[in-house]
Design a protein around this motif. Sequence first.
Motif, PDB file in Angstrom:
ATOM      1  N   VAL A 172       0.715  -1.009   0.052  1.00  0.00           N
ATOM      2  CA  VAL A 172       0.000   0.063  -0.114  1.00  0.00           C
ATOM      3  C   VAL A 172       0.833   1.079  -0.101  1.00  0.00           C
ATOM      4  CG1 VAL A 172      -1.522   1.421   1.392  1.00  0.00           C
ATOM      5  CG2 VAL A 172      -1.901  -1.224   1.295  1.00  0.00           C
ATOM      6  N   MET A 173       1.885   1.111   0.725  1.00  0.00           N
ATOM      7  CA  MET A 173       2.892   2.448   0.767  1.00  0.00           C
ATOM      8  C   MET A 173       3.423   2.714  -0.618  1.00  0.00           C
ATOM      9  SD  MET A 173       2.893   3.902   3.790  1.00  0.00           S
ATOM     10  CE  MET A 173       1.043   3.167   4.177  1.00  0.00           C
ATOM     11  N   LEU A 203      -5.007   8.950   3.799  1.00  0.00           N
ATOM     12  CA  LEU A 203      -6.531   8.741   4.319  1.00  0.00           C
ATOM     13  C   LEU A 203      -7.043   7.224   3.604  1.00  0.00           C
ATOM     14  CD1 LEU A 203      -8.918   9.767   5.586  1.00  0.00           C
ATOM     15  CD2 LEU A 203      -9.406  11.052   3.591  1.00  0.00           C
ATOM     16  N   VAL A 204      -6.675   7.273   2.288  1.00  0.00           N
ATOM     17  CA  VAL A 204      -7.066   5.889   1.820  1.00  0.00           C
ATOM     18  C   VAL A 204      -6.362   4.666   2.025  1.00  0.00           C
ATOM     19  CG1 VAL A 204      -6.894   4.870  -0.827  1.00  0.00           C
ATOM     20  CG2 VAL A 204      -7.892   7.142  -0.365  1.00  0.00           C
ATOM     21  N   ALA A 205      -5.006   4.912   2.350  1.00  0.00           N
ATOM     22  CA  ALA A 205      -4.116   3.676   2.779  1.00  0.00           C
ATOM     23  C   ALA A 205      -4.518   3.147   4.025  1.00  0.00           C
ATOM     24  CB  ALA A 205      -2.650   4.178   2.860  1.00  0.00           C
ATOM     25  N   VAL A 206      -4.843   3.855   5.190  1.00  0.00           N
ATOM     26  CA  VAL A 206      -5.192   3.205   6.383  1.00  0.00           C
ATOM     27  C   VAL A 206      -6.530   2.314   6.155  1.00  0.00           C
ATOM     28  CG1 VAL A 206      -6.279   3.615   8.625  1.00  0.00           C
ATOM     29  CG2 VAL A 206      -4.423   5.279   7.544  1.00  0.00           C
ATOM     30  N   PRO A 207      -7.664   2.572   5.695  1.00  0.00           N
ATOM     31  CA  PRO A 207      -8.633   1.509   5.556  1.00  0.00           C
ATOM     32  C   PRO A 207      -8.286   0.229   4.712  1.00  0.00           C
ATOM     33  CG  PRO A 207      -9.393   3.331   4.687  1.00  0.00           C
ATOM     34  CD  PRO A 207      -8.350   3.804   5.382  1.00  0.00           C
ATOM     35  N   THR A 208      -7.595   0.621   3.503  1.00  0.00           N
ATOM     36  CA  THR A 208      -7.199  -0.213   2.395  1.00  0.00           C
ATOM     37  C   THR A 208      -6.212  -1.212   3.303  1.00  0.00           C
ATOM     38  OG1 THR A 208      -7.430   1.427   0.791  1.00  0.00           O
ATOM     39  CG2 THR A 208      -5.998  -0.695   0.305  1.00  0.00           C
ATOM     40  N   VAL A 209      -5.174  -0.747   4.062  1.00  0.00           N
ATOM     41  CA  VAL A 209      -4.142  -1.680   4.560  1.00  0.00           C
ATOM     42  C   VAL A 209      -4.957  -2.511   5.462  1.00  0.00           C
ATOM     43  CG1 VAL A 209      -3.387  -0.413   6.433  1.00  0.00           C
ATOM     44  CG2 VAL A 209      -1.801  -2.117   5.220  1.00  0.00           C
TER      45      VAL A 209
END
Length: 465
Positions: A172-173, A203-209
């Motif tokens: 994700v990063m 903001l997108v990365a947190v729920p995605t991960v």
Amino acid sequence: MTRLSVEMLAADVPEPITSAGHAQLGIAVLAGIAVIVLLITRFKLHAFLALTIGSLALGAIAGAPLDKAITSFTTGLGSTVAGVGVLIALGAILGKLLADSGGADEIVDTILARAGGRAMPWAMVLIASVIGLPLFFEVGIVLLIPVVLMVARRGNYSLMRIGIPALAGLSVMHGLVPPHPGPLVAIDALHADLGVTLALGVLVAVPTVIVAGPLFSKVAARWVDAPVPERMLPPRASAELERRPGFGPTLATVLLPVVLMLSKALVDLVIDDPANTTQRVFDVVGSPLIALLAAVIVGMFTLGRAAGFGRERIQRTVESSLAPIAGILLIVGAGGGFKQTLIDCGVGRMILDISEDWSIPALLLGWLIAVGIRLATGSATVATISAAGLVAPLAADMSTAHAALLVLAVGAGSLFFSHVNDAGFWLVKEYFGLSIGQTVKSWSVMETIISVVAGGLVMLLSLVI
């Protein structure tokens, strides 16, 4: 503005270097991409050479004069390396300091000492996300896999329950958050604001991960029952160090460039006055170059000196960090050359012309194009660069926030379903001791979840900002 329209400042699209019609130009684009795919997958040619040859093939089939096609490619290569090359180099130096000093191990050990049982997958995704900020994906894998394997064996955890969260954090990063090469090049191609893209990317990365890491790992553990491969358990990287940096200074150093860039974006939004002294100061200190340079200089003391490194040892660390990124810089540069050839041949104008009656969202188009190139070439970076070049004209009349979301849509699409033509697929397979089928059911599915969830979140954000 999020929908394709011929009203999106078509006049800003440069005059093409060829008079080819839409049909010929479309064939040229497909042929150029096919050449790149064939050379990478069939003939195992380095991506730099494949992108170079593919760019020339694109220009030739489109009917562009060879000298102009060469100029387009070299111009794009030069501008891309000039825009992101220094940032990639600084990121590599910071990552090497983090690894060699034992700072990465300090972060890992501190978090693991406070986690256990059901919290361990969440600890692993946190570790990977923090470590993954300054590190390239491949470097992050090499750094974290030994830790993943040792935790799984020592704590008697399922390999998938520990490994998938770590891989999700790194991936994700890599795909969504600058200063990684793909997002940086897309930001440059789409003229997006780096600070806004970074903020929305996090903001997108947190729920995605969360979805692709700890939650999916429960399913992956049922699908894949693989033992920890003993042969892949090397000694810890910091074992030879007499001391290593503290957790607080290490974490502060890693997050310093992120904080500086986010601060710039916040000040720009609040003040919005180019003549204001405060904004001008933050425009300087929050620029990617200064932010990363500051982190590197600070890291020489908080990481290098704290580990007992003298000047010569720090110099060797810096020197050794730059050699491995030569290939990355060439690939990124050649990808920029391919992007510029696409633009100069008139692909952007073609998209505008044929999209008069379309109603497909531009963000969805960017995601789909990146998915197609990712499936074909196996490279997330190549997919991001190429897709960004194709949809660049669509960002001309977008707001700052929507241009940033287009970057993220392309980045999300570039992570879709890693398979046998992706180097990351084989890294995971070999390090985890998996079969091809097990790798598909774990790693490939995880990548697809990341792509779909992140892409969906980007679409949702476009409706509210």
